[in-house]
Design an enzyme around this catalytic site. Structure first.
Site, PDB file in Angstrom:
ATOM      1  N   CYS A  95      23.548  10.791   6.989  1.00 53.85           N
ATOM      2  CA  CYS A  95      23.114   9.802   8.190  1.00 53.85           C
ATOM      3  C   CYS A  95      22.210   9.014   7.843  1.00 53.85           C
ATOM      4  CB  CYS A  95      22.098  10.835   8.775  1.00 53.85           C
ATOM      5  SG  CYS A  95      20.905  11.455   8.263  1.00 53.85           S
ATOM      6  N   PHE A  96      21.044   8.457   7.862  1.00 56.24           N
ATOM      7  CA  PHE A  96      20.143   7.480   7.467  1.00 56.24           C
ATOM      8  C   PHE A  96      19.451   7.783   5.468  1.00 56.24           C
ATOM      9  CE2 PHE A  96      16.836   5.196   6.456  1.00 56.24           C
ATOM     10  CZ  PHE A  96      17.637   3.657   6.194  1.00 56.24           C
TER      11      PHE A  96
END
Length: 363
Positions: A95-96
Site C-alpha cells: 500500500c502507500f
C-alpha cells in the site's frame, strides 16, 4: 514466504509482480511497470475514511474502513486478490507506506490459506529507491547522441547496451510530430521506467550510459533534473546522415509507422499529421502552413488510392530544410566543443564499442 519483503532492488529489477492495494486515484498518479491495482478501498471509500480520520482519529477511521469493506464487498475483493495470486504466485503486496491497508489484506489472505509477503515501506519506499537511482545512477561516464532531425538516432541507440530510450519511456518522440495520438505516462511513471532501466543496466555490469539529446521536456514528461544536468556536461556523439536518407527516415517514422499504428485508418493518420503541423503554425506563418497542410492532405489522398507514401516527401523535405535544420544549427553551435566523435552509423557504433565504459564488467 517471508512476511516482509525488504529487497527492493530484487522487486524492481526482477519485474516481480506487485499487487497495489492503494485507491485508483493514487495508482493513476504513479505506480510501477510490474504493478496491478486491485484496491482495498475505492476512491470514495478512501475519501470517507480520510475525513473520518481527520475529524475523529485513527481508531474511528479503522472501524469505518472495516464497515465499508465488509460482507459481500469484502468477499468479492478477497476473491479478486486470490485469483491474482493464482496467476502470480511469486507476487507481493503493498500500500502507500506498507501500513494498515497492506497488513489488513495480508491477514485476510493468510486466513484464507494464502500467505503472501508485503513490501516493507510500501509504495513510498519503492519510489524513494527509484529517486535515489535517478540521483546517483548517472554519476558514471555517459554519452549523449545528437544529430539532425531524421538521422535515425532512436534506431541507432538500440544498437548499444549502454542506451536508455528516453522517448520510449515517455511514449513520445520529442518533436511536434512526436505524439502517438495516445496519452503519455505520468511524469512519475516516466521517472520510474527510466530508473528501473538504469538499475537493470548497472545490475548487468553496465556502468556507462547513452541517451539521445533531448530538450528538458519530452512531450509532457520532464526529463529528471539530475539526468538533464548531466546531459549538458557529457561528451556528444554526432550521427551524420545524408539529407535524402533523413527524409526517408521521417516518412518511415511519422507516416508509415503511424499508418500501421492506426491500423490503416487514414482519417486518423491525416488528423495526426495535420494536428502535428498545426503546432508549428506560429513559426511557419499562415501562408506556408496552409501550403504544407494542402500537401499533407493530397499525400494522404494518394495513400488512400493505393499510390504509396511518396507524396509526403515534399512537406517533409521543406520542414527539414527550412525549419528543423536551422533550429538545430543554432543550438548545436554552443555544443560544438563537446563533440568527441562524429560519423555515419557504423563508424560511430564501432568507435563506441571500443570505449572502456562500453565494456560490461562482472556485476
Amino acid at each position: 514466504m517471508p512476511e516482509l519483503e525488504t529487497d527492493l532492488d530484487r522487486l524492481l529489477t526482477g519485474d516481480v509482480p506487485m499487487l497495489d492495494l492503494r485507491a485508483p486515484v493514487e495508482f493513476i498518479q504513479g505506480a510501477f511497470p510490474a504493478a496491478t491495482n486491485l484496491p482495498l478501498m475505492t476512491d470514495d471509500e478512501r475519501a470517507q475514511v480520510g475525513t473520518c480520520y481527520k475529524q475523529q482519529g485513527q481508531q474511528a477511521a479503522i472501524e469505518l474502513g472495516h464497515r465499508l469493506v465488509a460482507g459481500e464487498v469484502r468477499e468479492a475483493r478477497l476473491q479478486g486478490w486470490l485469483d491474482w495470486f493464482s496467476e502470480h504466485p511469486n507476487g507481493v503486496i503493498y500500500c502507500f507506506r506498507g501500513g494498515l491497508r497492506s497488513q489488513t489484506v495480508q491477514q485476510w489472505l493468510h486466513d484464507a490459506g494464502r500467505p503472501v509477503a508485503r513490501v516493507k515501506g510500501g509504495y513510498k519506499a519503492l519510489r524513494r529507491r527509484l529517486l535515489e537511482e535517478i540521483e546517483q545512477g548517472f554519476a558514471g561516464p555517459g554519452y549523449v547522441l545528437t544529430g539532425l532531425t531524421g538521422s535515425g538516432k532512436t534506431d541507432w541507440l538500440a544498437r548499444s547496451p549502454l542506451s536508455l530510450d528516453l522517448e520510449g519511456y515517455a511514449h513520445h518522440r520529442g518533436s511536434s510530430f512526436g505524439h502517438w495520438g495516445e496519452p503519455q505516462p505520468t511524469p512519475i511513471n516516466f521517472e520510474n521506467r527510466l530508473a528501473i532501466a538504469r538499475m537493470k543496466q548497472r545490475k548487468a555490469g553496465i556502468q556507462g550510459w547513452l541517451v539521445e539529446d533531448e530538450s528538458a521536456m519530452i512531450g509532457r514528461c520532464p526529463v529528471p533534473l539530475p539526468l538533464y544536468e548531466r546531459m549538458q556536461q557529457m561528451p556528444l556523439l554526432l550521427l551524420e546522415v545524408p539529407f535524402e536518407q533523413r527524409v526517408r527516415q521521417i516518412r518511415h517514422d511519422y507516416v508509415e509507422t503511424m499508418q500501421h499504428h492506426f491500423n490503416d485508418d487514414f482519417d486518423r493518420l491525416e488528423h495526426y499529421l495535420q494536428d502535428s503541423l498545426k503546432r508549428l503554425y506560429k513559426r511557419l506563418g499562415d501562408r506556408e502552413w496552409r501550403r504544407l497542410s494542402e500537401i499533407v492532405s493530397e499525400a494522404v489522398r494518394q495513400q488512400r488510392a493505393g499510390h504509396g507514401c511518396g507524396g509526403h516527401d515534399e512537406w517533409i523535405a521543406t520542414l527539414l530544410g527550412s525549419y528543423y535544420d536551422p533550429i538545430y544549427a543554432r543550438h548545436q553551435a554552443a555544443k560544438e566543443d563537446r563533440i568527441v566523435k562524429r560519423g555515419e552509423a557504423e563508424e560511430l557504433a564501432h568507435w563506441l564499442a571500443q570505449r572502456p565504459e562500453a565494456q560490461i564488467s562482472q556485476p
